[in-house]
Scaffold this active site. Structure first.
Site, mmCIF file in Angstrom:
data_model
loop_
_atom_site.group_PDB
_atom_site.id
_atom_site.type_symbol
_atom_site.label_atom_id
_atom_site.label_comp_id
_atom_site.label_asym_id
_atom_site.label_seq_id
_atom_site.Cartn_x
_atom_site.Cartn_y
_atom_site.Cartn_z
ATOM 1 N N GLY A 128 74.324 -59.466 -62.394
ATOM 2 C CA GLY A 128 73.076 -59.136 -63.071
ATOM 3 C C GLY A 128 71.981 -58.723 -62.112
ATOM 4 O O GLY A 128 70.809 -59.068 -62.302
ATOM 5 N N ALA A 129 72.336 -57.941 -61.090
ATOM 6 C CA ALA A 129 71.388 -57.624 -60.017
ATOM 7 C C ALA A 129 70.532 -56.392 -60.290
ATOM 8 O O ALA A 129 69.731 -56.014 -59.443
ATOM 9 C CB ALA A 129 72.142 -57.423 -58.702
ATOM 10 N N ASN A 130 70.672 -55.799 -61.465
ATOM 11 C CA ASN A 130 69.934 -54.555 -61.726
ATOM 12 C C ASN A 130 68.520 -54.781 -62.237
ATOM 13 O O ASN A 130 67.733 -53.830 -62.314
ATOM 14 C CB ASN A 130 70.693 -53.680 -62.717
ATOM 15 N N GLY A 147 65.106 -57.960 -63.080
ATOM 16 C CA GLY A 147 64.587 -59.318 -63.077
ATOM 17 C C GLY A 147 64.864 -60.087 -61.804
ATOM 18 O O GLY A 147 64.753 -59.569 -60.690
ATOM 19 N N ILE A 148 65.229 -61.344 -61.970
ATOM 20 C CA ILE A 148 65.465 -62.239 -60.841
ATOM 21 C C ILE A 148 66.622 -61.745 -59.981
ATOM 22 O O ILE A 148 66.578 -61.821 -58.755
ATOM 23 C CB ILE A 148 65.726 -63.660 -61.360
ATOM 24 N N GLY A 149 67.655 -61.214 -60.611
ATOM 25 C CA GLY A 149 68.788 -60.703 -59.856
ATOM 26 C C GLY A 149 68.402 -59.549 -58.955
ATOM 27 O O GLY A 149 68.844 -59.470 -57.795
ATOM 28 N N TYR A 157 72.236 -71.248 -76.151
ATOM 29 C CA TYR A 157 71.746 -70.896 -74.814
ATOM 30 C C TYR A 157 71.620 -72.147 -73.939
ATOM 31 O O TYR A 157 72.104 -72.175 -72.797
ATOM 32 C CB TYR A 157 70.390 -70.199 -74.916
#
Length: 309
Positions: free
Chosen positions: A23-25, A27-29, A177
């Site tokens: 999920g690096a694309n 936000g936090i990633g 969640y």
């Protein structure tokens, strides 16, 4: 631990180290990838959408004076994709120093994946459980490596129903969640125990970002009142939440600081762990139960078909 003031300037030299970030694309990633690349690390951005990943990588390469970045297509909600991506990584890399299990979905409408799991549990827990297991040998042979799994304060509302770990029963989207985030912590507890019992110098650490502005906040579209709450949370989070770059601090601290120990949980240090520099965080009692951690581990192995040995 920790110091009262901390920032990405405190990250040591990452030259020669390989980090895979899910999920690096955005936000936090994205901010985690940026900081590690800026300090010399080779960053593998493992993302579901190749086009979004390419745009994010282009942005990093334009913004940073130096960067070593590559892309890996990975859909954590699909175990076939997880296996394929792990095989590709292993074929192309002789080492893995940091595995950062960051990607997640939050408060999504109920949906079962092709593997028969509730979407949030599939993405947030089962996908990362399988990915870590498939890459573990590479982590072990790299020396002083770390697995950092990103959880949430919402783990406190979670409850693992061991008769339905896959999440086939339709429940409140926020409960699904919270349960997936509780599973992240139980996974870290048992992974750390196993690594320590084997005398491995690989560490398993968890982190949470506190209250952070990101596209995850309000990303769910739960029907009715849940949808209203999600939208309200997005608006409030946009106004009051800390930036994604600061929200990434606990993850980066867990991944790089020499004082961190296996099994620890890192989060923001101010205002009930909502904001501020990283510190040792407090998890709910349910997240510290070793028997439940083992039970969840065994069920996760059976459901994913990934056995750690």
């Amino acid at each position: 631990m920790p110091a009262a003031v901390w920032s990405t300037e405190d990250i040591g030299d990452q030259t020669g180290r390989v980090a895979l970030i899910t999920g690096a694309n955005s936000g936090i990633g994205f901010e985690t990838a940026k900081a590690l690349a800026d300090h010399g690390g080779h960053v593998v951005m493992a993302c579901r959408d190749p086009e979004k990943a390419r745009r994010a990588a282009d942005e990093l390469e334009n913004d940073l004076d130096r960067s070593s970045i590559e892309l890996l297509t990975l859909d954590l909600a699909d175990l076939v994709s997880v296996r394929r991506s792990a095989e590709q990584f292993l074929a192309e890399h002789a080492r893995l120093d940091l595995l950062i299990n960051n990607a997640g979905v939050m408060a999504t409408p109920y949906r079962q994946t092709a593997d028969g799991f509730e979407l949030q549990m599939a993405t947030n827990h089962f996908g990362h459980f399988a990915l870590t297991g498939l890459l573990l040998d590479r982590l072990l042979t790299s020396g002083r490596s770390r697995v950092v799994t990103v959880s949430s304060l919402m783990h406190r509302v979670g409850h693992v129903d061991f008769s339905d770990v896959a999440g086939l029963k339709i429940r409140n989207a926020w409960l699904h969640y919270g349960t997936s985030k509780l599973a992240n912590l139980l996974f870290t507890v048992e992974l750390s125990r196993r690594l320590q019992s084997e005398g491995a110098d690989t560490m398993a650490v968890a982190a949470h970002p506190g209250w952070t502005r990101s596209n995850l906040v309000g990303s769910g579209a739960a029907v009715g009142h849940g949808q209203v709450r999600a939208r309200a949370g997005h608006v409030i989070g946009t106004i009051l939440g800390q930036s994604a770059s600061v929200g990434a601090w606990p993850t980066l601290y867990a991944a790089t600081m020499p004082t961190v120990e296996s099994g620890q949980f890192i989060g923001p240090g101010h205002a009930f762990e909502l904001f501020g520099p990283p510190k040792l965080a407090h998890s709910a009692k349910a997240a510290q139960n070793p028997a439940q951690a083992v039970r969840l581990w065994e069920i996760s192995e059976a459901l994913t078909g990934v056995y750690y040995g």
